[in-house]
Design a protein around this motif. Structure first.
Motif, PDB file in Angstrom:
ATOM      1  N   GLU A  43      10.114   2.665 -11.817  1.00 22.56           N
ATOM      2  CA  GLU A  43       8.924   3.446 -11.506  1.00 22.56           C
ATOM      3  C   GLU A  43       9.039   4.043 -10.097  1.00 22.56           C
ATOM      4  OE1 GLU A  43       6.322   4.056 -13.527  1.00 22.56           O
ATOM      5  OE2 GLU A  43       7.372   2.983 -15.132  1.00 22.56           O
ATOM      6  N   PRO A  44       8.442   5.204  -9.842  1.00 24.74           N
ATOM      7  CA  PRO A  44       8.483   5.785  -8.490  1.00 24.74           C
ATOM      8  C   PRO A  44       7.670   4.951  -7.515  1.00 24.74           C
ATOM      9  CG  PRO A  44       7.032   7.065  -9.923  1.00 24.74           C
ATOM     10  CD  PRO A  44       7.732   6.078 -10.807  1.00 24.74           C
ATOM     11  N   GLU A  45       8.145   4.855  -6.286  1.00 24.71           N
ATOM     12  CA  GLU A  45       7.421   4.133  -5.248  1.00 24.71           C
ATOM     13  C   GLU A  45       7.546   4.885  -3.938  1.00 24.71           C
ATOM     14  OE1 GLU A  45       9.178   0.244  -4.844  1.00 24.71           O
ATOM     15  OE2 GLU A  45      10.699   0.975  -3.456  1.00 24.71           O
ATOM     16  N   GLY A  46       6.602   4.633  -3.033  1.00 26.80           N
ATOM     17  CA  GLY A  46       6.613   5.297  -1.742  1.00 26.80           C
ATOM     18  C   GLY A  46       7.353   4.500  -0.680  1.00 26.80           C
ATOM     19  N   PHE A  47       7.895   5.223   0.304  1.00 29.89           N
ATOM     20  CA  PHE A  47       8.501   4.578   1.469  1.00 29.89           C
ATOM     21  C   PHE A  47       8.395   5.537   2.655  1.00 29.89           C
ATOM     22  CE2 PHE A  47      11.858   7.277   0.051  1.00 29.89           C
ATOM     23  CZ  PHE A  47      12.696   7.517   1.138  1.00 29.89           C
ATOM     24  N   VAL A  64       0.838  -1.202   0.000  1.00 29.60           N
ATOM     25  CA  VAL A  64       0.000   0.000   0.000  1.00 29.60           C
ATOM     26  C   VAL A  64       0.875   1.255   0.000  1.00 29.60           C
ATOM     27  CG1 VAL A  64      -1.701   1.324   1.301  1.00 29.60           C
ATOM     28  CG2 VAL A  64      -1.927  -1.164   1.145  1.00 29.60           C
ATOM     29  N   ILE A  65       1.901   1.272   0.844  1.00 27.61           N
ATOM     30  CA  ILE A  65       2.782   2.443   0.940  1.00 27.61           C
ATOM     31  C   ILE A  65       3.482   2.699  -0.391  1.00 27.61           C
ATOM     32  CG2 ILE A  65       4.892   3.310   2.036  1.00 27.61           C
ATOM     33  CD1 ILE A  65       4.006   1.766   4.566  1.00 27.61           C
ATOM     34  N   GLN A  66       3.990   1.627  -1.042  1.00 23.40           N
ATOM     35  CA  GLN A  66       4.729   1.792  -2.295  1.00 23.40           C
ATOM     36  C   GLN A  66       3.846   2.351  -3.411  1.00 23.40           C
ATOM     37  OE1 GLN A  66       6.245  -2.164  -2.875  1.00 23.40           O
ATOM     38  NE2 GLN A  66       7.966  -1.888  -1.458  1.00 23.40           N
ATOM     39  N   LYS A  67       2.546   2.096  -3.365  1.00 23.34           N
ATOM     40  CA  LYS A  67       1.649   2.557  -4.431  1.00 23.34           C
ATOM     41  C   LYS A  67       1.218   4.011  -4.266  1.00 23.34           C
ATOM     42  CE  LYS A  67      -0.329  -2.062  -5.188  1.00 23.34           C
ATOM     43  NZ  LYS A  67      -1.541  -2.920  -5.014  1.00 23.34           N
ATOM     44  N   HIS A  68       1.564   4.650  -3.121  1.00 19.16           N
ATOM     45  CA  HIS A  68       1.054   6.016  -2.871  1.00 19.16           C
ATOM     46  C   HIS A  68       2.169   6.985  -2.456  1.00 19.16           C
ATOM     47  CE1 HIS A  68      -2.481   3.370  -2.352  1.00 19.16           C
ATOM     48  NE2 HIS A  68      -3.175   4.400  -2.831  1.00 19.16           N
ATOM     49  N   PRO A  69       3.190   7.173  -3.312  1.00 17.61           N
ATOM     50  CA  PRO A  69       4.207   8.176  -2.970  1.00 17.61           C
ATOM     51  C   PRO A  69       3.616   9.587  -2.978  1.00 17.61           C
ATOM     52  CG  PRO A  69       4.493   7.421  -5.236  1.00 17.61           C
ATOM     53  CD  PRO A  69       3.433   6.558  -4.628  1.00 17.61           C
ATOM     54  N   ASN A  70       4.036  10.395  -1.991  1.00 15.00           N
ATOM     55  CA  ASN A  70       3.633  11.805  -1.884  1.00 15.00           C
ATOM     56  C   ASN A  70       2.123  11.988  -1.707  1.00 15.00           C
ATOM     57  OD1 ASN A  70       6.343  12.713  -2.287  1.00 15.00           O
ATOM     58  ND2 ASN A  70       6.075  12.386  -4.498  1.00 15.00           N
ATOM     59  N   GLN A  71       1.445  10.975  -1.167  1.00 14.40           N
ATOM     60  CA  GLN A  71       0.006  11.072  -0.914  1.00 14.40           C
ATOM     61  C   GLN A  71      -0.254  10.854   0.576  1.00 14.40           C
ATOM     62  OE1 GLN A  71      -2.529   8.724  -3.549  1.00 14.40           O
ATOM     63  NE2 GLN A  71      -0.920   8.669  -5.128  1.00 14.40           N
ATOM     64  N   ASP A  72      -1.151  11.677   1.143  1.00 15.65           N
ATOM     65  CA  ASP A  72      -1.492  11.521   2.557  1.00 15.65           C
ATOM     66  C   ASP A  72      -2.265  10.217   2.765  1.00 15.65           C
ATOM     67  OD1 ASP A  72      -0.309  13.912   3.040  1.00 15.65           O
ATOM     68  OD2 ASP A  72      -2.173  15.068   3.180  1.00 15.65           O
ATOM     69  N   LEU A  73      -1.798   9.419   3.727  1.00 14.94           N
ATOM     70  CA  LEU A  73      -2.452   8.159   4.061  1.00 14.94           C
ATOM     71  C   LEU A  73      -2.844   8.185   5.535  1.00 14.94           C
ATOM     72  CD1 LEU A  73      -0.031   5.607   2.305  1.00 14.94           C
ATOM     73  CD2 LEU A  73      -2.183   6.527   1.417  1.00 14.94           C
ATOM     74  N   VAL A  74      -4.034   7.696   5.833  1.00 13.82           N
ATOM     75  CA  VAL A  74      -4.508   7.649   7.220  1.00 13.82           C
ATOM     76  C   VAL A  74      -4.219   6.256   7.780  1.00 13.82           C
ATOM     77  CG1 VAL A  74      -6.470   7.884   8.769  1.00 13.82           C
ATOM     78  CG2 VAL A  74      -6.307   9.347   6.730  1.00 13.82           C
ATOM     79  N   PHE A  75      -3.279   6.215   8.744  1.00 15.87           N
ATOM     80  CA  PHE A  75      -2.904   4.953   9.384  1.00 15.87           C
ATOM     81  C   PHE A  75      -3.740   4.745  10.638  1.00 15.87           C
ATOM     82  CE2 PHE A  75       1.572   3.658   7.892  1.00 15.87           C
ATOM     83  CZ  PHE A  75       1.380   4.212   6.633  1.00 15.87           C
ATOM     84  N   GLU A  76      -4.315   3.553  10.770  1.00 12.17           N
ATOM     85  CA  GLU A  76      -4.956   3.168  12.022  1.00 12.17           C
ATOM     86  C   GLU A  76      -3.918   2.366  12.813  1.00 12.17           C
ATOM     87  OE1 GLU A  76      -8.705   0.444  13.600  1.00 12.17           O
ATOM     88  OE2 GLU A  76      -8.770   1.312  11.573  1.00 12.17           O
ATOM     89  N   VAL A 107      -1.670  10.550  10.262  1.00 16.25           N
ATOM     90  CA  VAL A 107      -1.553  10.845   8.828  1.00 16.25           C
ATOM     91  C   VAL A 107      -0.081  10.753   8.441  1.00 16.25           C
ATOM     92  CG1 VAL A 107      -1.912  12.532   6.998  1.00 16.25           C
ATOM     93  CG2 VAL A 107      -3.590  12.320   8.853  1.00 16.25           C
ATOM     94  N   VAL A 108       0.212   9.905   7.462  1.00 15.65           N
ATOM     95  CA  VAL A 108       1.592   9.672   7.013  1.00 15.65           C
ATOM     96  C   VAL A 108       1.662   9.944   5.507  1.00 15.65           C
ATOM     97  CG1 VAL A 108       3.501   8.025   6.896  1.00 15.65           C
ATOM     98  CG2 VAL A 108       1.832   7.868   8.761  1.00 15.65           C
ATOM     99  N   THR A 109       2.690  10.700   5.105  1.00 17.08           N
ATOM    100  CA  THR A 109       2.883  10.998   3.682  1.00 17.08           C
ATOM    101  C   THR A 109       4.153  10.306   3.197  1.00 17.08           C
ATOM    102  OG1 THR A 109       1.865  13.175   4.013  1.00 17.08           O
ATOM    103  CG2 THR A 109       3.084  12.813   1.946  1.00 17.08           C
ATOM    104  N   PRO A 110       4.038   9.171   2.495  1.00 22.63           N
ATOM    105  CA  PRO A 110       5.234   8.445   2.027  1.00 22.63           C
ATOM    106  C   PRO A 110       6.116   9.311   1.135  1.00 22.63           C
ATOM    107  CG  PRO A 110       3.282   7.073   1.815  1.00 22.63           C
ATOM    108  CD  PRO A 110       2.798   8.459   2.146  1.00 22.63           C
ATOM    109  N   GLN A 111       7.422   9.206   1.341  1.00 28.14           N
ATOM    110  CA  GLN A 111       8.373   9.865   0.456  1.00 28.14           C
ATOM    111  C   GLN A 111       8.506   9.052  -0.826  1.00 28.14           C
ATOM    112  OE1 GLN A 111      10.946   9.539   3.935  1.00 28.14           O
ATOM    113  NE2 GLN A 111      11.714  11.603   3.478  1.00 28.14           N
ATOM    114  N   GLU A 112       9.138   9.651  -1.835  1.00 31.79           N
ATOM    115  CA  GLU A 112       9.240   8.989  -3.145  1.00 31.79           C
ATOM    116  C   GLU A 112      10.680   8.581  -3.425  1.00 31.79           C
ATOM    117  OE1 GLU A 112       8.927  10.351  -7.772  1.00 31.79           O
ATOM    118  OE2 GLU A 112       7.260  10.961  -6.462  1.00 31.79           O
TER     119      GLU A 112
END
Length: 417
Positions: A273-277, A238-250, A261-266
């Motif tokens: 291809e770009p991926e999030g981490f 999930v993290i790798q598919k959403h670089p630079n996008q706000d994600l709500v972690f439970e 709220v976590v924003t994966p770096q690219e």
């Protein structure tokens, strides 16, 4: 310098354990092992222990165990030779002086008529015009240029042993490389911990997105954007598919559940291809049994990957340009050394598995080629002509050296030109 030291330690260990496997099982079978060598070419250092000469040689391209009977004897005694004989207390010949006899005043000078140093162990020679038969001790040495070479009776030669004994002596080298990889990976798991396959955070990088969101080690991520998570792969995918996008972690921490709220770096992924981490490691646990299981599993995984790569090479999906030779391995080892001892340990395990598999390929001059000849002997019920087998191995070795030169040239072009 650190890279050079790492190379010397890793390759020294890999070659030593491989050749030690050959040596140990050959000696267990009763084969006379004349030399245990690390490297090829001129000797840099040597010492003798019992029957075996241990040497370190100039060219660090592998090693060998020289077993009696595998190659023709370099020193031969023929009728008409004038030699010196030195005897033990049982009046058996213990030393045969081929030249420089003047340096051995204790030797009895005789002229050879007939000699058998393999089966009946005797020398018939003329002494003062009289033909005399001298018994030879089974561990007698031939002294040539003041260098001793122990004789090899038939029962001490490689070819006199059973097919299973010879096969094991050859297979033991690659086998020990797999054992070494297992031990390294088990030690790695004991030091670094064994990965836990659940969506729990391990080490947190102080400069990552997780630290910025105030996540800490041992936090369990129950869901992201409402999507439930169970395994570590669920989390990372999930993290790798959403670089630079706000994600709500439970997040679950110490029995309490909250949102962050976590924003994966690219970064660039393996495919370009770009991926999030988010800068976190997988959670680990420390158990002896778990570490042993990890050692077995990872050794199998590495072996499977190498076999798949070899299959791609055969089918043309993988080209020679992509192979790494000595220069490439040196470069990659330097990168692993810079990343720390744990990464270097894993790299050493990969190299050990690779060495074991490559040596088992059914190619002349490799252990797999020698095993192939033993297998053919088992099927046809008699050995192949040693001269023909030796010629095949010689040609195979020459082709391997040519391949090594090609791969090394590719490495130089990739890393330095």
């Amino acid at each position: 310098m650190n890279t050079l030291i790492a190379i010397i330690i890793i390759f020294g260990l890999l070659v030593f354990i491989h050749e030690w496997g050959h040596l140990y099982f050959a000696k267990r079978a009763g084969i006379l092992c004349r030399e245990f060598a690390i490297g090829f070419g001129p000797k840099l250092f040597s010492f003798r222990r019992d029957e075996t000469l241990y040497t370190i040689r100039l060219l660090p391209l592998g090693g060998f165990v020289r077993m009696a009977g595998e190659d023709p004897e370099l020193i031969q005694i023929k009728p008409g030779y004038e030699i010196g004989l030195v005897f033990n207390r049982r009046n058996q010949v213990s030393e045969i002086i081929v030249n420089n006899k003047s340096k051995h005043p204790e030797a009895k000078i005789v002229t050879v008529e007939r000699v058998d140093l393999e089966k009946d162990l005797f020398i018939e020679a003329y002494e003062d015009g009289e033909l005399v038969s001298f018994p030879v001790h089974e561990k007698a040495s031939i002294i040539y240029d003041e260098e001793p070479t122990q004789i090899a009776p038939l029962d001490r030669q490689f070819g006199s042993k059973t097919i299973p004994q010879r096969a094991l002596a050859i297979f033991a080298g690659p086998m020990m490389n797999f054992v070494l990889a297992f031990l390294i990976l088990t030690a790695f798991a004991l030091l670094a911990g064994m990965p836990v396959d659940e969506s729990r955070i391990g080490m947190v990088s102080p400069e990552g997105a997780a630290a910025e969101a105030e996540l800490v080690e041992n936090d369990r991520i129950l869901a992201i954007n409402g999507q439930p998570l169970e395994t570590w792969e669920d989390l990372t995918s999930v993290i790798q598919k959403h670089p630079n996008q706000d994600l709500v972690f439970e997040v679950e921490r110490n029995g309490q559940v909250f949102e962050a709220v976590v924003t994966p770096q690219e970064r660039q992924g393996p495919t370009g291809e770009p991926e999030g981490f988010i800068g976190v490691g997988q959670s680990t646990t420390f158990t002896v049994l778990g570490s042993i299981k990890y050692g077995v599993t990872e050794t199998y995984v590495f072996a499977k990957l190498i076999f798949e790569a070899l299959g791609m090479l055969v089918t043309g999906q993988f080209s020679l340009d992509q192979l790494a030779g000595p220069v490439g391995i040196y470069n990659y080892t330097g990168q692993a050394a810079e990343m720390g001892i744990l990464v270097l340990m894993k790299w050493a395990a990969i190299l050990s598995v690779n060495l074991g598999i490559i040596n088992l390929l059914p190619l002349p001059a490799l252990d797999g080629g020698r095993l192939m000849f033993i297998g053919v002997e088992a099927l046809r019920g008699k050995p192949i002509d040693p001269q023909k087998e030796g010629l095949v191995h010689f040609i195979g070795f020459a082709l391997l050296m040519l391949l090594m030169l090609v791969v090394t040239w590719n490495d130089i072009n990739k890393f330095f030109l």
